[in-house]
Design a protein around this motif. Structure first.
Motif, short mmCIF file in Angstrom:
data_model
loop_
_atom_site.label_atom_id
_atom_site.label_comp_id
_atom_site.label_asym_id
_atom_site.label_seq_id
_atom_site.Cartn_x
_atom_site.Cartn_y
_atom_site.Cartn_z
N GLY A 14 15.69 -7.63 -27.39
CA GLY A 14 16.78 -7.60 -26.41
C GLY A 14 18.13 -7.47 -27.09
O GLY A 14 19.06 -6.84 -26.57
N ALA A 15 18.24 -8.05 -28.29
CA ALA A 15 19.50 -7.99 -29.01
C ALA A 15 19.61 -6.71 -29.84
O ALA A 15 20.54 -6.55 -30.63
N GLY A 16 18.63 -5.81 -29.68
CA GLY A 16 18.71 -4.54 -30.37
C GLY A 16 18.11 -4.57 -31.76
O GLY A 16 18.34 -3.68 -32.56
N TYR A 17 17.36 -5.61 -32.10
CA TYR A 17 16.72 -5.65 -33.42
C TYR A 17 15.21 -5.65 -33.22
O TYR A 17 14.64 -6.56 -32.64
N ILE A 18 14.57 -4.60 -33.73
CA ILE A 18 13.13 -4.50 -33.60
C ILE A 18 12.51 -5.15 -34.84
O ILE A 18 12.55 -4.58 -35.92
N ALA A 19 11.96 -6.33 -34.66
CA ALA A 19 11.44 -7.07 -35.82
C ALA A 19 9.93 -6.90 -35.92
O ALA A 19 9.27 -6.68 -34.92
N ASP A 20 9.41 -6.99 -37.13
CA ASP A 20 7.95 -7.05 -37.22
C ASP A 20 7.53 -8.50 -37.03
O ASP A 20 8.34 -9.41 -37.00
#
Lengths: 291, 390
Positions: A14-20
């Protein structure tokens, strides 16, 4: 606020960070064990962004300390505002010396640098200690002390204890070996360049208005470029720049407009050597593969 | 609750396994791991693995080998020790460094190695003693001049090792001392001068100077461990160990047909143990050399991290390259751009009548700042002034 791991992953997205997945686990542990997180990885894999996104999901401030060689306590922790103190002394000349002294060493004259600012916040902020490898070893030792008790003693004022324990993120790219003590104090996460699929999701999240087809082509091209032997491997920021550049030029399909693709590669290739290596023919071949 | 206690037992066993594999895990980590085990994270092995990895790993190498160790321990995949190797697996059987060292010393008596200083009265820890030795016609002097090839009996070999370690220590202190002897101040630090003037009522009696910090050099050593170098490998390993130990900024690599990073192993304080750890890392030592390919590998994978503008790259090799022509030259050109100085130590250079005509050597020479022999202790000592000047 206690989150589950999937919660954290969803909020990061949601905050624009695609984490693994393992990064979400590490962030969860960070809250659970109250340890700082040391993130290592090549330049441009999104180390700093992790801290920004973390501040975003916890809705707190991000306080950033950029490390450099020769960074000392005065620039990192606190300093007295000497000019104001001198002015105050002059303005009150002839007054009661003790009162003047008590006044000029009050909090009003204290300049809080990032580390002090971080422990004086009411809501636990995210403290980002960026590029810690640039700082000296002595500073590392000093930091270690701060990170273990979260309190600072100012001789003239007394001890200032943290109102809320900040979430600390340290980043390093492994140029200099960090001390074992610091490493042991921290949780460790190693960030790699994103996979093609993750990069696609990052582009879609960060470049509004881009079509899925174009984003897929960009991600494919970047993945192909990273396999070449480049002097400077493009990071995620370069990918996003390039995607924005293509979007701005009105390119909808790289395959139909390889000339624009080649011209805009300046966003991605940052040395003359790399530029020469990725010639027009090489670009065309890559475009043919992804288009 | 019994199951919980069993899990804790398993966990402490896991910590021990990790310690065996070179992880440094303290009590605080173990306590935190117990907390992780009690949390919902322990419900799935994959989650637990990620959590423990974040907790236990401290650098990239550990990060990379953690998964294998975790799988071996918790999921019983049957691997106990994990080696960090780069490149392909060795073709020939294990021929370890330790065996090489033993081959150099025919009898290979362990007690000889444990007592490197046979002549107790030597005590040659200080340079004055060494100078004294060089003047007289003692046995020690011949040892200093003797080609490492001809040192055969275990006692002499041990002596040579000790001398190499001593020399490395001298080199190290010379390099390290430079940072303290910083230049005198050039500019006034206004802010601190004002601060210092407060006790004097604002009159700047004490000036605070700013000086440019001198930064210590970083040493990166690439040691050729191929068959043609095998007579020298043991001595040089010892030499590098001496330099590395305690020298904060140093990296070491070993190469033959592959490149192996050995910095961590060589940081071990005990030389014998360091060499043992090294032998675990470098199985297959003693084959042919592909210097070009190994240097290219170094450029591609390690140079960016390892080399800075303050680095001195020391390559110890005889320059007999069995790889493709041109590769060595290209790799050297790339290295030249990345570091401050390149030193090439060639043991053969000390031989009578040797000319650096081997193709590999000829390709590399244009990029080398110092090309020096390294076949005796004396020749190694002659490097010292050059390093001190840097």
């Amino acid at each position: 606020m206690a989150f589950t791991r999937d919660d954290i992953a969803a909020r990061l997205e949601g905050a624009g960070y695609i984490a693994d997945r393992d990064l979400a686990t590490a962030l969860l542990l960070m809250d659970m064990l109250r340890r700082p997180l040391l993130i290592e990885g090549e330049a441009g894999v999104g180390k700093t962004e992790v801290a920004k996104a973390l501040a975003d999901i916890h809705a707190t401030n991000l306080i950033r300390l950029q490390c450099y060689e020769g960074l000392d306590q005065a620039a990192a922790l606190y300093e007295w505002n000497y000019q104001r103190q001198l002015l105050a002394i002059k303005a009150r000349e002839g007054g009661d010396p003790e009162a003047i002294e008590a006044e000029i060493f009050s909090e009003r004259f204290l300049l809080a640098r990032p580390l002090l600012a971080a422990i004086r916040q009411d809501i636990a902020p995210v403290l980002l200690i960026d590029e810690i490898y640039r700082a000296d070893e002595e500073f590392e030792a000093f930091l270690l002390e701060l990170l273990s008790d979260f309190q600072v003693s100012v001789p003239e004022l007394g001890t200032i204890a943290a109102r809320a324990i900040p979430r600390v993120v340290l980043t390093s790219n492994g140029t200099r070996e960090l001390s074992d003590a610091l490493r042991r104090r921290c949780l460790y996460h190693h960030l790699e360049y994103p996979t093609q699929e993750r990069e696609l999701r990052i582009i879609l999240a960060r470049v509004p208005g881009i079509s899925i087809a174009l984003a897929r082509q960009v991600a494919g091209m970047i993945a192909a470029l990273r396999r070449e032997e480049l002097a400077k491997i493009p990071g995620v920021a370069e990918t996003l720049d390039w995607a924005r550049a293509l979007l701005g030029l009105g390119v909808t399909d790289i395959g139909e407009d390889p000339v624009s693709a080649y011209d805009t590669l300046t966003c991605v290739l940052k040395t003359q050597e790399d530029r020469a290596r990725i010639s027009r023919e090489v670009t065309d071949r890559m475009v043919a593969q992804v288009a | 609750m019994d199951a919980g206690a069993q899990m804790l037992g398993r966990l402490s066993g896991f910590a021990t396994t990790l310690r065996d594999n070179g992880f440094s895990i303290g009590l605080a980590e173990a306590a935190d791991a117990a907390r992780v085990l009690a949390s919902p994270l322990a419900a799935r092995p994959a989650l637990l693995g990620q959590a423990l990895r974040a907790l236990f790993c401290a650098d990239r190498q550990e990060w990379q080998k953690f998964d294998d160790i975790f799988a071996a321990y918790w999921l019983a995949r049957g691997i106990r020790r994990v080696r960090t190797l780069s490149g392909a697996a060795p073709k020939q059987g294990p021929r370890t460094l330790r065996q090489l060292a033993a081959a150099g010393a025919p009898q290979g008596e362990p007690e000889a190695r444990q007592a490197p200083q046979r002549h107790g009265e030597d005590g040659a820890a200080n340079p004055a003693d060494r100078r004294g030795r060089r003047e007289g016609a003692s046995a020690a002097q011949t040892l200093e001049r003797m080609d490492f090839r001809h040192i055969a009996d275990p006692a002499s070999l041990a002596e040579a090792h000790a001398a190499a370690a001593r020399l490395a220590a001298v080199l190290r202190t010379r390099l390290a001392r430079r940072q303290r002897r910083a230049s005198s101040g050039r500019r006034i630090d206004i802010r601190r001068s004002i601060r210092a003037s407060i006790p004097h009522g604002g009159t700047p009696l004490e000036l605070v100077w700013r000086r440019r910090r001198q930064r210590p050099l970083k040493l990166v050593v690439l040691l050729d461990a191929s068959g043609s170098m095998s007579l020298y490998t043991a001595v040089f390993t010892r030499f590098i160990h001496g330099v590395m130990h305690g020298f904060g900024q140093a990296d070491a690599f070993l190469f033959h047909t592959r490149l192996v990073q050995v910095s961590a192993a060589l940081r071990d304080g005990d030389p014998q143990r360091a060499i043992e750890r090294l032998s675990l890392l470098a199985e297959g030592v003693g084959g042919g050399t592909r210097i070009g390919a190994c240097l290219a590998q170094f450029v591609r994978w390690h140079a960016r991290r390892s080399l800075t503008s303050r680095s001195v790259l020391m390559i110890i090799s005889d320059g007999y390259d069995t790889g493709a022509p041109g590769a060595l030259g290209a790799a050297m050109a790339a290295l030249r751009k990345r570091c401050r100085r390149i030193v090439w130590l060639n043991p053969m250079l000390g031989w009578k009548g040797y000319e650096p005509v081997a193709r590999g050597m000829a390709e590399a020479l244009p990029f080398v700042d110092l090309f020096a022999p390294a076949h005796t202790l004396e020749s190694l000592q002659r490097l010292e002034p050059w390093f001190a000047r840097l």
